[in-house]
Design an enzyme around this catalytic site. Structure first.
Site, PDB file in Angstrom:
ATOM      1  N   CYS A 111       0.811  -1.237   0.000  1.00 49.51           N
ATOM      2  CA  CYS A 111       0.000   0.000   0.000  1.00 49.51           C
ATOM      3  C   CYS A 111       0.834   1.273   0.000  1.00 49.51           C
ATOM      4  O   CYS A 111       0.308   2.357  -0.234  1.00 49.51           O
ATOM      5  CB  CYS A 111      -0.947   0.009   1.196  1.00 49.51           C
ATOM      6  SG  CYS A 111      -2.104  -1.356   1.188  1.00 49.51           S
ATOM      7  N   HIS A 284      -2.578   7.449   2.489  1.00 46.42           N
ATOM      8  CA  HIS A 284      -3.103   6.164   2.044  1.00 46.42           C
ATOM      9  C   HIS A 284      -4.508   5.999   2.627  1.00 46.42           C
ATOM     10  O   HIS A 284      -4.745   6.285   3.800  1.00 46.42           O
ATOM     11  CB  HIS A 284      -2.187   5.039   2.516  1.00 46.42           C
ATOM     12  CG  HIS A 284      -2.756   3.682   2.301  1.00 46.42           C
ATOM     13  ND1 HIS A 284      -3.383   3.333   1.121  1.00 46.42           N
ATOM     14  CD2 HIS A 284      -2.835   2.586   3.109  1.00 46.42           C
ATOM     15  CE1 HIS A 284      -3.799   2.084   1.218  1.00 46.42           C
ATOM     16  NE2 HIS A 284      -3.484   1.615   2.406  1.00 46.42           N
ATOM     17  N   ASN A 314     -10.118   0.562   0.498  1.00 46.27           N
ATOM     18  CA  ASN A 314      -8.658   0.557   0.402  1.00 46.27           C
ATOM     19  C   ASN A 314      -8.254  -0.085  -0.930  1.00 46.27           C
ATOM     20  O   ASN A 314      -8.529  -1.259  -1.156  1.00 46.27           O
ATOM     21  CB  ASN A 314      -8.106  -0.246   1.595  1.00 46.27           C
ATOM     22  CG  ASN A 314      -6.593  -0.326   1.621  1.00 46.27           C
ATOM     23  OD1 ASN A 314      -5.926  -0.012   0.636  1.00 46.27           O
ATOM     24  ND2 ASN A 314      -6.051  -0.765   2.739  1.00 46.27           N
TER      25      ASN A 314
END
Ligand code: COA
Length: 357
Positions: A111, A284, A314
């Site tokens: 990520c 993020h 996400n």
């Protein structure tokens, strides 16, 4: 002088899956998901592929920059859900774009991929410029002035749709930027990258190996990640191979909150700016609670943070570039602003990057 973002784009699958939809397949509720994460909807690719999403995002970024695919010297694609191991996801996107002059490769920093990818691409451009400017720094290398940095994910392929603790969190999508060398603009000012050993393997996806044995001798062993790293479950057994996202939510939450604060502080110090000088933060998009915590701890008001997680969930390596696109589109980023991108993820990776828009 430095590397500047001159174009941005994103691409999302058609299908919108709401929390109520998720409650039809696992024991969950809209209330639980919104309260714990801030997620309302996510996009799931039924028709789209990692290649098509990445290519569309890249095309949008090129159009925004007013450039053609042939103008690009380098394509870096960050992904943990590539359509193939070989050719690389970046090579597949390059083919689709017809970017005949570009070299292309993938980068996996989970990520935090967007931060690592922007840093690697800008470093390659800077090194290329340095090797040609007559200063004698660095060896001779490919001439590079423009890079496409693409985050593309189809996490639905590596999601365990029976595990409510993970499947409600993730979504599909792609984001892209064009980085260009500019003799007059500072562009990227500083970066901070870090890897922390994931000793308890709290965020993993096993490789999806074919388990057919090699037909001679005892055959080739295909160990699970648990065997490779000698990690056992509470019953003393090795973790079985599981080619899906497996996560210990609370441990990752603890790591994430500490990592995002550390990376934010460090990168601003390196850039020689104060946190209060940051006009816009692109974090993020893993959990709105993590973003709120970081905003408070760093003293950068929540209103300055781009929060896109509500509609996308996400999207791992795509998340920061998709959110960056949203921030540009909504007019939150103005020329001359200091912008901070900050992320964390599997690895365990973390990092941040500051640029002047
Ligand atoms: N719906 C309803 N209940 C759920 C659920 C779901 N989708 N998922 C888990 N639960 C349950 C658990 O089983 C547990 O039940 P119990 O108390 O009866 O055992 C309860 O909710 C609390 O679970 P817990 O894991 O403690 O919740 P949490 O507050 O830590 O929130 C996360 C879970 C995953 C949202 C949170 O830990 C998180 O965001 N972690 C970081 C994840 C992350 O950032 N990952 C990406 C890194 S790049």
């Amino acid at each position: 002088m430095g590397c500047k973002i001159v174009g941005h784009g994103k691409a999302l699958p058609e299908l919108i899956v709401s929390n109520d939809d998720m409650a039809k397949i696992v024991d969950t509720s809209d209330e639980w998901i919104v309260e714990r994460t801030g997620i309302h909807n996510r996009r799931i690719a039924l028709e789209e592929t990692t290649t098509s999403l990445g290519t569309d995002a890249a095309r949008n970024a090129l159009a925004d920059a007013g450039l053609a695919a042939d103008d690009i010297d380098l394509i870096v694609c960050m992904t943990i859900s590539a359509d193939a191991v070989v050719p690389s996801q970046a090579a597949l996107i390059k083919m689709q774009l017809g970017a005949s002059n570009a070299v292309a490769f993938d980068l996996n920093a989970a990520c935090t991929g967007c931060i690592y990818g922007m840093d690697v691409a800008s470093t390659m451009i800077e090194a290329s410029v340095a090797s040609e400017d007559g200063s004698g720094i660095g060896h001779r290398r490919n001439a590079m002035r423009r890079a496409l940095v693409v985050g593309a994910e189809r996490l639905s392929r590596i999601t365990d749709w029976t595990d409510r603790a993970t499947c409600v969190l993730f979504g599909d999508g792609a984001g892209a930027i064009v980085l260009e060398w500019d003799d007059n603009a500072p562009g990227i000012l500083a970066s901070f990258l870090k890897n922390t050993d994931d000793e308890a393997l709290c965020l993993t996806v096993d490789a999806n190996h074919d388990l057919r044995p090699f037909p001679f001798g005892d055959g080739v062993r295909m160990e699970s990640l648990g065997e490779v790293m000698d990690i056992r479950n509470d019953d003393g057994e090795f973790w079985p191979q599981l080619p899906y996202i497996r996560m210990h939510g609370q441990r990752v939450f603890k790591f994430a909150t500490a990592a995002i604060v550390e990376a934010g502080r460090e990168v601003c110090e390196r850039a020689g700016i104060k946190l209060e000088d940051v006009a816009c933060v692109i974090p993020h998009q893993a959990n709105d609670r993590i973003i709120r915590f970081a905003a408070k701890k760093l003293g950068v008001p929540y209103e300055r943070w781009q929060v896109s997680i509500g509609e996308t969930g996400n999207t791992s390596a795509s998340s920061v570039l998709m959110a960056l696109h949203d921030a540009y589109e909504s007019g939150r980023i103005r020329p001359g602003d200091f912008v901070m991108c900050v992320g964390f993820g599997g690895g365990l990776t973390s990092g941040a990057l500051v640029f002047e828009a």
